[in-house]
Design a protein around this motif. Structure first.
Motif, PDB file in Angstrom:
ATOM      1  N   ASP A  75       0.919  -1.159  -0.008  1.00 40.74           N
ATOM      2  CA  ASP A  75       0.057   0.076  -0.084  1.00 40.74           C
ATOM      3  C   ASP A  75       0.981   1.264   0.001  1.00 40.74           C
ATOM      4  O   ASP A  75       0.581   2.231  -0.544  1.00 40.74           O
ATOM      5  N   GLU A  99     -18.106  -0.182  -9.478  1.00 44.67           N
ATOM      6  CA  GLU A  99     -17.441  -0.265  -8.000  1.00 44.67           C
ATOM      7  C   GLU A  99     -15.762  -0.885  -7.756  1.00 44.67           C
ATOM      8  O   GLU A  99     -15.380  -0.247  -7.323  1.00 44.67           O
ATOM      9  N   LEU A 102     -14.084   2.399  -8.960  1.00 47.05           N
ATOM     10  CA  LEU A 102     -14.153   3.189  -7.686  1.00 47.05           C
ATOM     11  C   LEU A 102     -13.153   2.782  -6.802  1.00 47.05           C
ATOM     12  O   LEU A 102     -12.269   3.715  -6.069  1.00 47.05           O
ATOM     13  N   ILE A 103     -12.906   1.792  -6.459  1.00 48.56           N
ATOM     14  CA  ILE A 103     -12.152   0.992  -5.263  1.00 48.56           C
ATOM     15  C   ILE A 103     -10.720   1.410  -5.837  1.00 48.56           C
ATOM     16  O   ILE A 103      -9.819   1.583  -5.008  1.00 48.56           O
ATOM     17  N   GLY A 105      -9.769   4.097  -7.311  1.00 54.63           N
ATOM     18  CA  GLY A 105      -9.436   5.484  -7.009  1.00 54.63           C
ATOM     19  C   GLY A 105      -9.202   5.753  -5.651  1.00 54.63           C
ATOM     20  O   GLY A 105      -8.902   6.802  -5.314  1.00 54.63           O
ATOM     21  N   GLU A 106      -9.685   4.565  -4.611  1.00 54.59           N
ATOM     22  CA  GLU A 106      -9.915   5.097  -3.344  1.00 54.59           C
ATOM     23  C   GLU A 106      -8.737   5.701  -2.631  1.00 54.59           C
ATOM     24  O   GLU A 106      -8.410   6.863  -2.033  1.00 54.59           O
ATOM     25  N   CYS A 107      -7.550   4.849  -2.727  1.00 52.28           N
ATOM     26  CA  CYS A 107      -6.266   5.351  -2.097  1.00 52.28           C
ATOM     27  C   CYS A 107      -5.362   6.060  -3.140  1.00 52.28           C
ATOM     28  O   CYS A 107      -4.158   6.305  -2.910  1.00 52.28           O
ATOM     29  N   ARG A 148      -9.039   0.106 -13.384  1.00 50.50           N
ATOM     30  CA  ARG A 148      -9.016   0.133 -11.878  1.00 50.50           C
ATOM     31  C   ARG A 148      -7.626   0.659 -11.406  1.00 50.50           C
ATOM     32  O   ARG A 148      -7.458   1.545 -10.625  1.00 50.50           O
ATOM     33  N   ALA A 152      -6.282   5.071  -9.799  1.00 45.84           N
ATOM     34  CA  ALA A 152      -5.322   5.630  -8.724  1.00 45.84           C
ATOM     35  C   ALA A 152      -4.298   6.991  -9.294  1.00 45.84           C
ATOM     36  O   ALA A 152      -3.688   7.292  -8.610  1.00 45.84           O
TER      37      ALA A 152
END
Ligand SMILES: Nc1ncnc2c1ncn2[C@@H]1O[C@H](COP(=O)(O)OP(=O)(O)OP(=O)(O)O)[C@@H](O)[C@H]1O
Ligand SMILES: [Mg+2]
Length: 234
Positions: A75, A99, A102-103, A105-107, A148, A152
């Motif tokens: 991470d 979804e 979007l995951i 992009g989250e971090c 996906r 990020a």
């Protein structure tokens, strides 16, 4: 020459007592596509996993813009702008395409890659945005996995087996998307079984053989015979 974006120096890695990589020296430069080729078991995925922090390596063996990042947690490495499109895609199969995106992009970091930008790149994903991961074709899954990773807004994207098992027409679509991805300032390492395709998409390549680099440089500097020998061992 400018300092490399990513520098591998004497990279050694393996699994327990088994050593898979033996002192790899390799650079990735800003804006570059580097093809990583080699036979089954040569160590391509291990090299990608080492960069991503998924196999243990010593800190100074991997530098990102000069900062030693080898062996940081995955991470932390993702947080520095390195994204992986893993072998086998690994989508969350119970989640929808959107979804999954979007995951990704989250971090991540802010940047040009948004849902709209990903759907612009792969219009098939927009049509299937509500579909679960399980309902996608292999090609659509790969597009979603790439999307996906892009969400990020990475500086470096690592593709492990970008086209394995996909229909030729889809492979063409995926390769057609590469220039648009690189055009937003992303650099890439491309692991690919189809050597011809990899070499035509990349500015430079490295061939791995049994955990060592057997040949590296610009594709046009070498004959097909040179590359075949480096690939299979001669
Ligand atoms: N989890 C693991 N545990 C033990 N050995 C492994 C593991 N994963 C890979 N290896 C071994 O490490 C070596 C390099 O494997 P790696 O998966 O990096 O090769 P590759 O070039 O990606 O091959 P492929 O083209 O089949 O994907 C091989 O000898 C493989 O058997
Ligand atoms: Mg592999």
């Amino acid at each position: 020459m400018a300092e490399p974006l990513l520098a591998l120096r004497g990279l050694r890695a393996g699994y327990g007592d088994f050593q898979a990589l033996f002192g790899i020296d390799l650079d990735l430069h800003e804006g570059e596509v580097l093809a990583l080729i080699g036979a089954n078991g040569a160590g391509k995925s291990t090299l990608i996993r080492a960069i991503m922090g998924l196999v243990p390596v010593r800190r100074e063996m991997i530098r990102l813009r000069g900062e030693a990042i080898g062996g940081l947690r995955p991470d932390r490495i993702a947080g520095r702008g390195i994204a992986l499109v893993p072998e086998g895609r690994r989508l969350f199969r119970s989640l929808s395409v959107e979804e999954n995106l979007l995951i990704g992009g989250e971090c991540g970091r802010p940047g040009p890659w948004t849902l709209d930008a990903v759907y612009g790149l792969f219009p098939a994903l927009r049509e299937r945005r509500r579909a679960p991961g399980t309902a996608l074709s292999g090609g659509q899954q790969q597009m979603a996995a790439i999307g996906r990773a892009l969400m990020a807004n990475p500086g470096i994207i690592l593709f492990d087996e970008i086209s394995l098992g996909l229909a030729p027409v889809v492979v063409k679509d995926i390769y057609a998307a590469l220039p648009a991805i690189i055009g937003t300032g992303v650099s890439a390492i491309l692991v690919e079984q189809d050597v011809g395709r990899a070499l035509s998409a990349a500015g430079r390549f490295a061939c791995l053989q049994e955990g060592r680099i057997s040949l590296a440089g610009e594709p046009r500097s070498f004959s097909r015979a040179d590359i075949t020998a480096a690939y299979f061992g001669a």
